[in-house]
Design a protein around this motif. Structure first.
Motif, PDB file in Angstrom:
ATOM      1  N   ILE A 356       0.837  -1.206   0.000  1.00 59.34           N
ATOM      2  CA  ILE A 356       0.000   0.000   0.000  1.00 59.34           C
ATOM      3  C   ILE A 356       0.871   1.255   0.000  1.00 59.34           C
ATOM      4  N   ILE A 357       1.970   1.242   0.796  1.00 60.46           N
ATOM      5  CA  ILE A 357       2.856   2.424   0.834  1.00 60.46           C
ATOM      6  C   ILE A 357       3.507   2.668  -0.516  1.00 60.46           C
ATOM      7  N   VAL A 358       4.026   1.611  -1.126  1.00 54.85           N
ATOM      8  CA  VAL A 358       4.645   1.749  -2.453  1.00 54.85           C
ATOM      9  C   VAL A 358       3.621   2.257  -3.466  1.00 54.85           C
ATOM     10  N   LEU A 359       2.442   1.750  -3.382  1.00 56.11           N
ATOM     11  CA  LEU A 359       1.403   2.182  -4.325  1.00 56.11           C
ATOM     12  C   LEU A 359       1.071   3.649  -4.140  1.00 56.11           C
ATOM     13  N   LEU A 360       0.995   4.106  -2.894  1.00 53.99           N
ATOM     14  CA  LEU A 360       0.700   5.526  -2.653  1.00 53.99           C
ATOM     15  C   LEU A 360       1.816   6.422  -3.181  1.00 53.99           C
ATOM     16  N   LEU A 361       3.087   6.026  -2.950  1.00 56.54           N
ATOM     17  CA  LEU A 361       4.205   6.830  -3.477  1.00 56.54           C
ATOM     18  C   LEU A 361       4.195   6.863  -4.995  1.00 56.54           C
ATOM     19  N   TYR A 362       3.923   5.720  -5.576  1.00 56.17           N
ATOM     20  CA  TYR A 362       3.875   5.666  -7.036  1.00 56.17           C
ATOM     21  C   TYR A 362       2.749   6.553  -7.581  1.00 56.17           C
ATOM     22  N   LEU A 363       1.604   6.492  -6.931  1.00 57.96           N
ATOM     23  CA  LEU A 363       0.481   7.317  -7.392  1.00 57.96           C
ATOM     24  C   LEU A 363       0.780   8.805  -7.241  1.00 57.96           C
ATOM     25  N   LYS A 364       1.475   9.182  -6.151  1.00 61.19           N
ATOM     26  CA  LYS A 364       1.821  10.592  -5.973  1.00 61.19           C
ATOM     27  C   LYS A 364       2.793  11.073  -7.057  1.00 61.19           C
ATOM     28  N   ARG A 365       3.816  10.269  -7.376  1.00 61.54           N
ATOM     29  CA  ARG A 365       4.762  10.623  -8.433  1.00 61.54           C
ATOM     30  C   ARG A 365       4.066  10.677  -9.784  1.00 61.54           C
ATOM     31  N   LEU A 366       3.189   9.723 -10.003  1.00 63.51           N
ATOM     32  CA  LEU A 366       2.450   9.700 -11.269  1.00 63.51           C
ATOM     33  C   LEU A 366       1.569  10.928 -11.411  1.00 63.51           C
ATOM     34  N   LYS A 367       1.028  11.410 -10.296  1.00 66.00           N
ATOM     35  CA  LYS A 367       0.167  12.601 -10.345  1.00 66.00           C
ATOM     36  C   LYS A 367       0.986  13.831 -10.730  1.00 66.00           C
ATOM     37  N   ILE A 368       2.221  13.907 -10.189  1.00 67.75           N
ATOM     38  CA  ILE A 368       3.063  15.059 -10.513  1.00 67.75           C
ATOM     39  C   ILE A 368       3.427  15.062 -11.988  1.00 67.75           C
ATOM     40  N   ILE A 369       3.700  13.849 -12.547  1.00 67.94           N
ATOM     41  CA  ILE A 369       4.067  13.775 -13.967  1.00 67.94           C
ATOM     42  C   ILE A 369       2.883  14.137 -14.854  1.00 67.94           C
TER      43      ILE A 369
END
Length: 423
Positions: A356-369
């Motif tokens: 879940i933590i990895v997924l949240l970090l990935y989603l946050k980075r993806l949102k910035i891109i």
């Protein structure tokens, strides 16, 4: 040649009598006399009467009787009738005499005699009076106190059945929640007629403040067997065989069975058992009292837990609703290692949390891109004007410092000139 009218009428009457189509109506008999009622034991009501006075000498007397609402009609030559009935309500018997057993024959005037329940407030009588015969060894009766009774009421239970000479009093009282109960020994007698009788029950209080309550328990109903005992579990011929022993006092043909199998602690199946014979097994030839059932679809390499319960069936008893308690469980197979399950219970939450933590970090980075931040014009202008003001303030500070330095220099020069002039 014409026959006289009277002769024709007589001839017709004889023909009708011979054919049975129009018998001469019989004379109605007088009513019975001295009809009385009494109570024996606890719930046995007996009516007796005398033959009618002035009955025709050519009449072979029979007596027609029935209870209220014309129930339980009976035609018999005896001058008495009895019935087992709880004395919780008023019950009446009507009796008449007649000269044959033909129900279509009109009896004499019916004479009625009734018996009423004991005196007392009906709201004070106990309610839900029920009895269960446990394993054909002892009977337990329980009830709820009446509405208009004191909490400290001391109850007494009396019982009677055909094998007893006298009415007995129950001694073993107990409480189960709001229910009050009492148990007494009631062992099955070898005499087969025992099952055709009933147990008569009466519950009252010692002080006589409540209305007595009655119940009749047929000995072919409300029977609860003890749980069976599992003797053996084994795999043979591709199936799991369960071997058990019936509860004491019962035979197999009078019982129905349920076998519960818990497979690997995840799946539970219940099998209704009718045929308890297992074919071609060695233990059947060695043990005559063996009861057996083959459980289908069970693998030898799995862990299985088995329980059994029984109830009476309608081949021998009227009631087939009371199941015994479940037997003590017996297991077979390789029991799974609990350490594995404990380890999985500890590892799985950690893995899920990390994912879940990895997924949240990935989603946050993806949102910035995907959605880059938009510059704020207000910040830009603020920074511009903020730098200009700082420069102006810096120049003002420099002018003040220069002015102070100049004044201090002028003061020093003036003091030096004054010193020279004085010399």
């Amino acid at each position: 040649m014409e026959r006289p009218a009277g002769l024709c009428g007589l001839w017709a009457l004889l023909l009708c009598a011979c054919s049975g189509g129009g018998a001469v109506p019989t004379e109605t008999q007088p009513p019975v006399t001295n009809l009385s009622v009494s109570v024996e034991n606890l719930c046995t009501i007996i009516w007796t009467w005398n033959p009618p006075e002035g009955a025709s000498p050519n009449c072979s007397l029979w007596y027609f009787s029935h209870f209220g609402d014309k129930q339980d009609k009976k035609i018999a030559p005896e001058t008495h009738r009895s019935k087992e009935v709880p004395l919780n309500e008023r019950i009446c018997l009507q009796v008449g005499s007649q000269c044959s057993t033909n129900e279509s024959e009109k009896p004499s005037i019916l004479v009625e005699k009734c018996i009423s329940p004991p005196e007392g407030d009906p709201e004070s009588a106990v309610t839900e009076l029920q009895c269960v015969w446990h394993n054909l060894s002892y009977m337990k009766c329980s009830w709820l106190p009446g509405k208009n009774t004191s909490p400290d009421t001391n109850y007494t239970l009396y019982y009677w059945h055909s094998s007893l000479g006298n009415i007995l009093q129950c001694k073993n009282f107990y409480r189960e929640g709001q229910h009050i109960g009492c148990s007494f020994d009631l062992t099955k007698v070898k005499d087969s007629s025992f099952e055709q009788h009933s147990v008569q029950i009466m519950v009252k209080d010692n002080a006589g403040k409540i209305r007595p309550s009655f119940n009749i328990v047929p000995l072919t109903s409300r029977v609860k067997p003890d749980p069976p005992r599992i003797k053996n579990l084994f795999f043979q011929n591709g199936g799991l065989y369960v071997q058990w022993k019936n509860p004491q006092n019962f035979i197999s043909r009078c019982l129905s069975y349920e076998v519960e199998v818990n497979k690997s602690q995840t799946e539970t199946q219940v099998f209704s058992v009718e045929d308890t014979r297992c074919q071609n097994l060695e233990f059947e030839r060695n043990e005559e009292d063996t009861i057996c059932f083959m459980v289908p679809g069970v693998l030898p390499d799995t862990f299985n837990t088995v329980r059994i319960r029984v109830k009476t069936n309608k081949l021998c008893y009227e009631d087939d609703k009371l199941w015994s308690n479940w037997s003590q469980a017996m297991s077979i197979g390789e029991k799974p290692n609990p350490t594995f399950y404990i380890t999985m219970l500890l590892i799985i939450p950690v893995v899920v949390a990390g994912a879940i933590i990895v997924l949240l970090l990935y989603l946050k980075r993806l949102k910035i891109i995907i959605f880059p931040p938009i510059p704020d014009p207000g910040k830009i202008f603020k920074e511009m004007f903020g730098d200009q003001n700082d420069d102006t303030l810096q120049w003002k500070k420099y002018d003040i410092y220069e002015k102070q330095t100049k004044e201090e220099t002028d003061s020093v020069v003036l003091i030096e000139n004054l010193k020279k002039a004085s010399q």
